[in-house]
Write a protein that holds these residues in place. Structure first.
Motif, short mmCIF file in Angstrom:
data_model
loop_
_atom_site.label_atom_id
_atom_site.label_comp_id
_atom_site.label_asym_id
_atom_site.label_seq_id
_atom_site.Cartn_x
_atom_site.Cartn_y
_atom_site.Cartn_z
N ASP A 1 35.00 5.21 31.24
CA ASP A 1 34.16 3.88 30.99
C ASP A 1 34.49 3.48 29.35
N ASN A 2 34.45 2.10 29.18
CA ASN A 2 34.71 1.59 27.94
C ASN A 2 33.87 1.92 26.81
N TRP A 3 32.58 2.19 27.16
CA TRP A 3 31.65 2.40 26.25
C TRP A 3 31.78 4.05 25.75
N VAL A 4 32.33 4.76 26.71
CA VAL A 4 32.48 6.19 26.34
C VAL A 4 33.82 6.32 25.43
N GLY A 5 34.77 5.65 25.36
CA GLY A 5 35.92 5.40 24.80
C GLY A 5 35.39 4.93 23.24
N LEU A 6 34.55 4.00 23.34
CA LEU A 6 34.26 3.28 22.04
C LEU A 6 33.33 4.25 21.35
N ALA A 7 32.39 5.16 21.91
CA ALA A 7 31.63 6.15 21.24
C ALA A 7 32.62 7.18 20.77
N ILE A 8 33.75 7.67 21.55
CA ILE A 8 34.36 8.58 20.90
C ILE A 8 35.05 8.24 19.34
N CYS A 9 35.51 6.96 19.55
CA CYS A 9 36.18 6.41 18.41
C CYS A 9 35.24 6.24 17.37
N ALA A 10 33.91 6.05 17.47
CA ALA A 10 33.06 5.80 16.51
C ALA A 10 32.49 7.15 15.93
N LEU A 11 32.54 8.31 16.91
CA LEU A 11 32.15 9.55 16.46
C LEU A 11 33.28 10.13 15.63
N GLU A 12 34.53 9.45 15.86
CA GLU A 12 35.78 10.03 15.01
C GLU A 12 35.55 9.44 13.56
N VAL A 13 35.49 8.25 13.33
CA VAL A 13 35.23 7.63 12.18
C VAL A 13 33.90 8.32 11.36
N LEU A 14 32.98 8.54 12.04
CA LEU A 14 31.83 9.38 11.53
C LEU A 14 32.28 10.54 10.98
N GLY A 15 33.04 11.33 11.88
CA GLY A 15 33.41 12.70 11.39
C GLY A 15 34.36 12.71 10.17
N VAL A 16 35.32 11.57 10.05
CA VAL A 16 36.48 11.53 8.99
C VAL A 16 35.35 11.32 7.73
N LEU A 17 34.48 10.25 7.76
CA LEU A 17 33.54 10.04 6.73
C LEU A 17 32.83 11.16 6.18
N TRP A 18 32.23 11.88 7.23
CA TRP A 18 31.71 13.24 6.68
C TRP A 18 32.61 14.22 6.10
N ALA A 19 33.67 14.32 6.72
CA ALA A 19 34.97 15.05 5.79
C ALA A 19 35.13 14.71 4.47
N LEU A 20 35.13 13.25 4.48
CA LEU A 20 35.38 12.55 3.00
C LEU A 20 34.43 13.00 1.92
N GLN A 21 33.05 12.88 2.45
CA GLN A 21 31.78 13.12 1.63
C GLN A 21 31.85 14.66 1.24
N THR A 22 32.25 15.50 2.20
CA THR A 22 32.03 17.04 1.93
C THR A 22 33.16 17.31 0.99
N VAL A 23 34.21 16.79 0.97
CA VAL A 23 35.14 17.26 -0.09
C VAL A 23 34.68 16.51 -1.47
N LYS A 24 34.25 15.47 -1.66
CA LYS A 24 33.64 15.14 -2.71
C LYS A 24 32.40 15.84 -3.34
N ALA A 25 31.45 16.24 -2.45
CA ALA A 25 30.56 17.02 -2.73
C ALA A 25 30.90 18.36 -3.45
N VAL A 26 31.90 18.98 -2.62
CA VAL A 26 32.51 20.24 -3.24
C VAL A 26 32.98 20.33 -4.44
N PHE A 27 33.63 19.23 -4.85
CA PHE A 27 34.38 19.25 -6.12
C PHE A 27 33.31 18.91 -7.05
N TRP A 28 32.45 17.92 -6.85
CA TRP A 28 31.30 17.75 -7.95
C TRP A 28 30.46 18.93 -8.20
N THR A 29 30.16 19.77 -7.04
CA THR A 29 29.38 20.80 -7.09
C THR A 29 30.06 21.87 -7.94
#
Length: 723
Positions: free
Chosen positions: A432-460
């Motif tokens: 289903d198209n909405w399933v594919g869009l949801a997977i892509c959105a989750l991938e974007v959120l995952g990348v943002l989460w990983a980027l913010q985690t790296v920033k937090a680790v170096f700051w701390t």
């Protein structure tokens, strides 16, 4: 799960063995989420393996991968665009609207990128002999453009042409008999097709002329010119009208290729290394020295500049609201008229509201700064301490650059994964198209989460290293690299508090994603929003509100990371403690943050603009480099690289102030609560915080009290003796 973990005191700060792991559940969630995203990306690649092949081997329009071993096009590794002008014309609706991902030009494989059109040996591309995977016949064309090879993609660079330079002489005239006699009868009149009235022109150094005669002709000529004639060969099937878009595209390709060539030139990348990296680091150290020598001056200047900006904003809002329409005040001679003009009648009310709010906040800020003289003195001392951090841990200035490199790698990997997921999960019949869009959105959120985690680790990590410096080295001097301490703190954060970093990064990511969604919705409905003022105002308010919430959450979260570094508590508890700390010392926090914002802005502008201008003027003065390349492109690279280094320095500046601020106040409160506790403050901090004076006053008061106690005891003893 670490929510009630042990809170280390400053005495135990350097001993990480007493700490327990925090927010383990969030760490498990982070690892699980990243694992799921990696699996989804791997499945996307396995579902459509040709996607990976297409990245390695460019594709043509007939199902071939150019240069792929074992195929009919194995000997043709290049791909070019034979009918680019016609393709752009037929798909102009995509090009004109910026939807380049919908543009699908015709592509053919070739053994080498076309180098132009030759009358002697023309090359025909495509046609019936071209290998295709269907029963169709490939497009055939005589290609007349020079091309530039960019990762096996041949982009048009310029039309094939032949440049002919002819040396002509106008004075003396070709009819001058003495001239012809002097030159041995080698002068004959030359006809210029573009200027038929020119009857006095003769050609110098024509084909077959000896070197000695050529030298004599040039010496005898008083007015010499060079005629440049360009011969362009365009097949009749490709008229000059149909190649308009290709020429425009070729000009952009030539611009981009020239930019990369200037960067890769030895002098170009040498300037980038020196002006873009070495010089910003040196300027960062210079700023650290200036802050140590002139901390008070810079703090006062920053406060005055901030107040001046706030007052200017109030005046501008007042002008927009029309408050000065009935007065004779005219500032157009000082400011641009567009800055002092009155807004339209339907916006005056809103500008009036904003002006009132701005004036109230400005007055509150000015009064607060006047009353916060002690906070300003303490901030000056804290600023001087930050320069000591840079001296004791030299590598801490470069530490955020490693964070930038790691984030760049994560972003690149996430971008590739998003590419595979979009083609594998969106628009497919089995999903289903909405399933594919949801997977892509989750991938974007995952990348943002990983980027913010790296920033937090170096700051701390930096915060933990600075806190240990405060306890162990703030009272001593000397220089040091700090590599061992930074690595040890990195190991502590990864081993004990990575879950807290993931937790904080997840919260920041959520609010960033919320604002990103609002911006995307605003962009999608931009036409409808612009036509309705109330809807426009609503979206502006919502976006402003989400921005404020995001920045507030980010501010408290990064303060929470400082508490995690210092106390070793979980993220939730650290944020509550951070919020309480900010409220308890509100005046000091406001002063610190106001000055930090202005000083960071000054540092970034001075380092970035300074390095960029030095690089540009240096290359602009290099005649050989300027003759081949435009110095602007190297200067742009220097601008971004120096900005990254300047941002790294200001990041260290930020975390240093926050950590020293926390440690100093907790140190002071700890000593107040326990008079026998050890004080870790340096002498300069003790003086700024008034601790030495308080101890002297306490000591004097203690002596008076002791004397009074002795007198009372003597009196009691005397009375007892009398009885």
């Amino acid at each position: 799960m670490g929510c009630c973990s042990h809170s280390d005191s400053l005495n135990d700060l350097a001993d990480g063995r007493r700490r327990s792991c925090t927010d383990i559940l969030c760490l498990v969630l982070f690892i699980g989420s990243m694992t799921v995203l990696i699996v989804l990306a791997s499945v996307a690649v396995s579902r459509d393996p040709h996607l990976l092949t297409d990245l390695i081997y460019p594709t043509d329009s007939y199902g071939n991968n150019c240069g792929r071993p074992g195929t009919a096009t194995a000997s043709m590794p290049k791909v070019f665009y034979p009918t680019l002008d016609a393709d752009i014309s037929s798909q102009l609706q995509y090009v004109a609207t910026g939807m380049w991902w919908m543009f699908n030009p015709t592509k053919l494989c070739a053994t080498a990128c076309p180098s132009g059109f030759s009358l002697g040996s023309p090359v025909f591309y495509g046609g019936a002999s071209y290998p295709v995977s269907t029963n169709t016949t490939a497009v055939g064309a005589w290609y007349s453009f020079k091309t530039q090879d960019v990762v096996n993609r041949c982009f048009p660079q310029d039309t094939s042409s032949s440049v002919i330079n002819t040396e002509l002489c106008s004075i003396p005239s070709c009819t001058n008999s003495s001239l012809n006699t002097t030159l041995g009868g080698t002068v004959s009149c030359y006809s210029v097709a573009s200027q038929p009235d020119a009857q006095n022109v003769w050609e110098m150094c024509a084909v077959g002329t000896s070197d000695s005669v050529c030298t004599a002709q040039r010496a005898a000529c008083e007015l010499a010119v060079t005629q440049e004639r360009v011969d362009t060969f365009v097949p009749t099937a490709q008229s000059s009208e149909t190649e308009t878009y290709t020429r425009e595209f070729a000009s952009w390709v030539e611009l981009v290729v020239g930019a990369f060539a200037s960067i890769l030139d030895s002098e170009g990348y040498s300037v980038i290394l020196v002006m873009g990296f070495a010089l910003p680091v040196a300027l960062g150290w210079t700023w650290a020295l200036l802050l140590w020598l002139l901390a008070g001056t810079f703090v006062i200047l920053a406060i005055l500049l901030l107040v001046a900006i706030e007052i200017t904003l109030c005046i501008w809002l007042a002008f927009q609201a029309g408050w000065f329409d009935s007065t004779s005040i005219d500032l157009t001679s000082v400011f641009n008229s567009s800055l002092t003009q009155t807004a339209s009648d339907d916006l005056k009310t809103w500008y009036s509201v904003c002006a009132v709010v701005a004036i109230i906040l400005t007055l509150w800020h000015i009064i607060g700064l006047v009353l916060a003289r002690t906070a300003i003195i303490r901030l000056i001392a804290i600023l001087r301490e930050t320069s000591k951090v840079h001296k004791k841990m030299v590598l801490i200035l470069l530490w955020p650059i490693f964070s930038v490199i790691l984030q760049a790698l994560i972003f690149t990997g996430g971008l590739l994964a998003f590419y595979f997921m979009v083609y594998s999960y969106v628009g497919r019949d089995d999903i289903d198209n909405w399933v594919g869009l949801a997977i892509c959105a989750l991938e974007v959120l995952g990348v943002l989460w990983a980027l913010q985690t790296v920033k937090a680790v170096f700051w701390t990590t930096m915060s933990a290293a600075i806190a240990i410096w405060y306890v162990k080295d703030s009272a001593s001097g000397g220089f040091g690299g700090g590599c061992g301490r930074l690595c040890a703190c990195t190991g502590r954060i990864w081993g004990k508090h990575l879950g807290s970093m993931c937790f904080g990064a997840l919260i920041i990511t959520f609010f960033k994603a919320l604002r990103l969604t609002a911006n995307l919705l605003t962009y999608t409905l931009r036409d409808r929003i612009k036509s309705n003022f109330l809807l426009y105002l609503l979206f502006k308010c919502v976006n402003c509100f989400l921005w404020c919430i995001e920045k507030t959450v980010e501010y408290i979260s990064y303060w929470g990371f400082v508490f995690v570094a210092v106390h070793g508590t979980s993220f939730c508890r650290s944020c509550f403690d951070a919020f309480g700390f900010q409220v308890k010392y509100l005046s000091q926090s406001v002063v610190n943050k106001s000055v930090q914002i202005v000083l960071k802005l000054i540092m970034k502008i001075s380092i970035t603009i300074g390095c960029t201008l030095i690089a540009f003027f240096y290359l602009d003065g290099r005649t050989q480099f300027k003759a081949q390349y435009d110095p602007l492109w190297v200067s742009i690279v220097v601008f971004f690289s120096s900005y990254i280094v300047a941002s790294a320095f200001t990041l260290v500046f930020d975390v240093s102030i926050d950590t020293i601020y926390l440690c100093a106040f907790e140190d002071m409160e700890r000593v107040k609560a326990n008079s026998g506790a050890q004080l870790y403050m340096s002498d300069s901090l003790r003086k700024a915080f008034g601790i030495d004076k308080a101890e002297e006053e306490a000591g004097a008061a203690g002596k008076v009290a002791a004397e009074r106690r002795k007198q009372r005891a003597a009196k009691v003893e005397s009375e007892s003796n009398q009885e």
